[in-house]
Design an enzyme around this catalytic site. Structure first.
Site, short mmCIF file in Angstrom:
data_model
loop_
_atom_site.label_atom_id
_atom_site.label_comp_id
_atom_site.label_asym_id
_atom_site.label_seq_id
_atom_site.Cartn_x
_atom_site.Cartn_y
_atom_site.Cartn_z
N TYR A 26 25.28 -22.90 -29.02
CA TYR A 26 26.44 -22.90 -28.13
C TYR A 26 26.00 -22.85 -26.66
CZ TYR A 26 29.95 -21.80 -31.79
OH TYR A 26 30.80 -21.84 -32.86
N GLY A 27 24.74 -22.41 -26.46
CA GLY A 27 24.24 -22.13 -25.11
C GLY A 27 24.26 -23.31 -24.15
N ASP B 63 29.17 -16.22 -35.60
CA ASP B 63 28.19 -16.55 -34.56
C ASP B 63 28.04 -18.07 -34.56
OD1 ASP B 63 26.12 -16.33 -32.64
OD2 ASP B 63 24.61 -16.38 -34.21
N SER B 64 27.38 -18.58 -33.54
CA SER B 64 27.09 -20.01 -33.50
C SER B 64 26.16 -20.39 -34.65
CB SER B 64 26.39 -20.37 -32.18
OG SER B 64 25.14 -19.69 -32.12
N CYS C 21 20.86 -12.28 -26.70
CA CYS C 21 21.33 -13.29 -27.66
C CYS C 21 21.06 -12.70 -29.05
CB CYS C 21 20.57 -14.59 -27.46
SG CYS C 21 20.81 -15.80 -28.78
N THR C 22 22.04 -12.80 -29.94
CA THR C 22 21.89 -12.15 -31.25
C THR C 22 20.83 -12.81 -32.13
OG1 THR C 22 23.78 -13.43 -32.04
CG2 THR C 22 24.22 -11.18 -31.29
N HIS C 23 20.40 -14.01 -31.77
CA HIS C 23 19.29 -14.63 -32.52
C HIS C 23 17.95 -13.94 -32.23
CE1 HIS C 23 22.09 -17.96 -33.18
NE2 HIS C 23 21.21 -18.51 -34.01
N CYS D 276 28.12 -13.02 -31.00
CA CYS D 276 27.47 -14.05 -30.20
C CYS D 276 27.72 -13.72 -28.73
CB CYS D 276 28.07 -15.40 -30.56
SG CYS D 276 27.49 -16.78 -29.57
N ASN D 277 26.67 -13.49 -27.98
CA ASN D 277 26.83 -13.18 -26.55
C ASN D 277 27.50 -14.35 -25.84
OD1 ASN D 277 24.78 -10.69 -25.68
ND2 ASN D 277 24.18 -11.72 -27.55
N THR D 278 27.07 -15.56 -26.18
CA THR D 278 27.57 -16.75 -25.49
C THR D 278 29.08 -16.88 -25.67
OG1 THR D 278 25.43 -17.74 -25.99
CG2 THR D 278 27.15 -19.22 -25.23
N GLU E 124 16.99 -20.72 -35.67
CA GLU E 124 17.84 -21.29 -36.72
C GLU E 124 16.99 -21.86 -37.85
OE1 GLU E 124 21.50 -22.08 -37.21
OE2 GLU E 124 21.42 -20.19 -36.13
N1 DGL Z 1 23.61 -15.94 -31.07
C1 DGL Z 1 24.16 -16.61 -29.91
C2 DGL Z 1 24.23 -15.62 -28.73
O1 DGL Z 1 24.18 -14.41 -28.93
C3 DGL Z 1 23.37 -17.85 -29.67
C4 DGL Z 1 24.02 -18.78 -28.75
C5 DGL Z 1 23.70 -20.22 -28.97
O2 DGL Z 1 24.04 -20.74 -30.03
O3 DGL Z 1 23.15 -20.84 -28.04
O4 DGL Z 1 24.39 -16.01 -27.59
#
Ligand code: DGL
Length: 267
Positions: free
Chosen positions: A48-49, A16-17, A189-191, A79-81, A157
Site C-alpha cells: 500500500y506504501g 493489513d495490506s 510498518c507491521t511487516h 497497517c500503519n499505512t 511478503e
Molecule cells: N503492513 C503495512 C504497514 O504497516 C505495510 C504497508 C504496505 O503495504 O506498503 O504500513
C-alpha cells in the site's frame, strides 16, 4: 458491588495490506487465546506504501464491509499505512470500534538519550499529514530521521527474510540512521517485526528497536474487553487472502503462531 465481564463470541476483525498484520494477530492470540479472529491479507494489492489515499481507502472499505458481514465486533487496522491514510474517515463512516497502528515515535522520543530517532516506514506513511503532525507535535526538540523502506514489504511478503537482497536493503536503510546518531529505531510498518532478527544484527547495541505490536495488542484487548470477550474454547481463526495460491497458503501457516487456522480466498 461485583461487576460481571461482558461476553461476546463474535470475532475480532483484523486486516493489513498483506501478511504484516499477522505480527499483531499473533500478539493478540497469545494473550487472548479464546478470541476468534477473522484476518484479511490484501496481498494482491500490497504494498500500500506506494498507492494513493483513494486506493487505500477503497480497499479498506471493501475489507471493513467484508468483516462486518462476518459479524466482527471490532476491527483492527493492522497497517500503519492504512491507519495514517484513512482510519479517521472509517471511524466517521462506521459505528463499530476501530483500533489502528502508528509508528511508535512517542516511546522513541521518551527513551532517546542522543536526541535522535530513526523511523522506518512506508513512503505513504511518512508523507501522510497525520504522521507529519504526530512527528512535529511529539518531537519538537528532537531530531527525527525518516526512512522510507521501498521494496522491503515485497521481500517480507515473499518471506525472504534472510536473503542477501533483503539484508542489503536493510543495511542501506538503517546504516545512515545509525551514522546520524539515532539511538532509537522505530519499526513503523507491521511487516518489519518479521525481520527483527536481521535488523538487530545490523543495529547491534547502537540503538534500541521499537516494535509496537504488543502495545497495539494491549489497546485492542482494552477495547475488546469493553465490547465483550469471547468464551469460546480453541476457536479457529479464519484468514482470507486476496492472493491465495499454494505458496501463500504455506507462507501464512509459517507466520501464524497457532495451528487452528483455516485459509480462504478473498473475493
Ligand atoms: N503492513 C503495512 C504497514 O504497516 C505495510 C504497508 C504496505 O503495504 O506498503 O504500513
Amino acid at each position: 458491588m461485583k461487576t460481571s465481564l461482558m461476553v461476546c463470541n463474535d470475532p475480532i476483525g483484523i486486516f493489513d495490506s498483506g501478511l504484516g498484520g499477522i505480527s499483531i494477530a499473533n500478539a493478540i492470540t497469545h494473550r487472548l487465546p479464546n478470541e476468534k479472529l477473522v484476518y484479511i491479507a490484501d496481498s494482491a494489492h500490497a504494498p500500500y506504501g506506494d498507492k494513493s489515499d483513494h486506493f487505500i481507502y477503497t480497499r479498506c472499505r471493501h475489507m471493513v464491509d467484508f468483516l462486518i458481514k462476518h459479524n466482527a465486533k471490532m476491527i483492527i487496522v493492522a497497517c500503519n499505512t492504512a491507519t495514517l491514510s484513512c482510519i479517521d474517515k472509517l471511524r466517521q463512516e462506521y459505528t463499530l470500534p476501530f483500533v489502528g497502528v502508528e509508528p511508535g515515535i512517542k516511546p522513541a522520543i521518551l527513551s532517546t538519550k542522543s536526541g535522535k530517532v530513526g523511523v522506518l516506514a512506508t513512503k505513504s506513511s511518512l508523507n501522510s499529514e497525520k504522521y507529519q503532525k504526530l512527528a512535529t507535535s511529539l518531537a519538537a526538540d528532537k531530531d527525527v530521521f525518516n526512512q522510507a523502506c521501498i521494496g522491503l514489504v515485497e521481500q517480507i511478503e515473499k518471506l525472504d527474510f534472510d536473503s542477501a537482497d533483503t539484508k542489503l536493503l536493510l543495511k542501506k536503510y538503517i546504516a545512515p540512521l545509525l551514522l546520524k546518531g539515532a539511538d532509537q529505531l522505530v519499526l513503523g510498518c507491521t511487516h518489519y517485526p518479521f525481520v527483527y532478527k536481521q535488523i538487530a544484527e545490523i543495529v547491534g547495541d547502537r540503538a534500541n528497536i521499537i516494535d509496537t505490536s504488543e502495545s497495539v495488542a494491549t489497546q485492542a484487548i482494552k477495547i475488546a474487553t469493553k465490547v465483550g470477550l469471547s468464551n469460546t474454547i480453541k476457536p479457529t481463526t479464519e484468514i482470507y487472502s486476496s492472493l491465495l495460491n499454494d505458496k501463500m497458503h504455506d507462507q501464512i501457516k509459517t507466520l501464524w503462531n497457532t495451528n487452528s487456522i483455516s485459509i480462504y480466498p478473498l473475493n
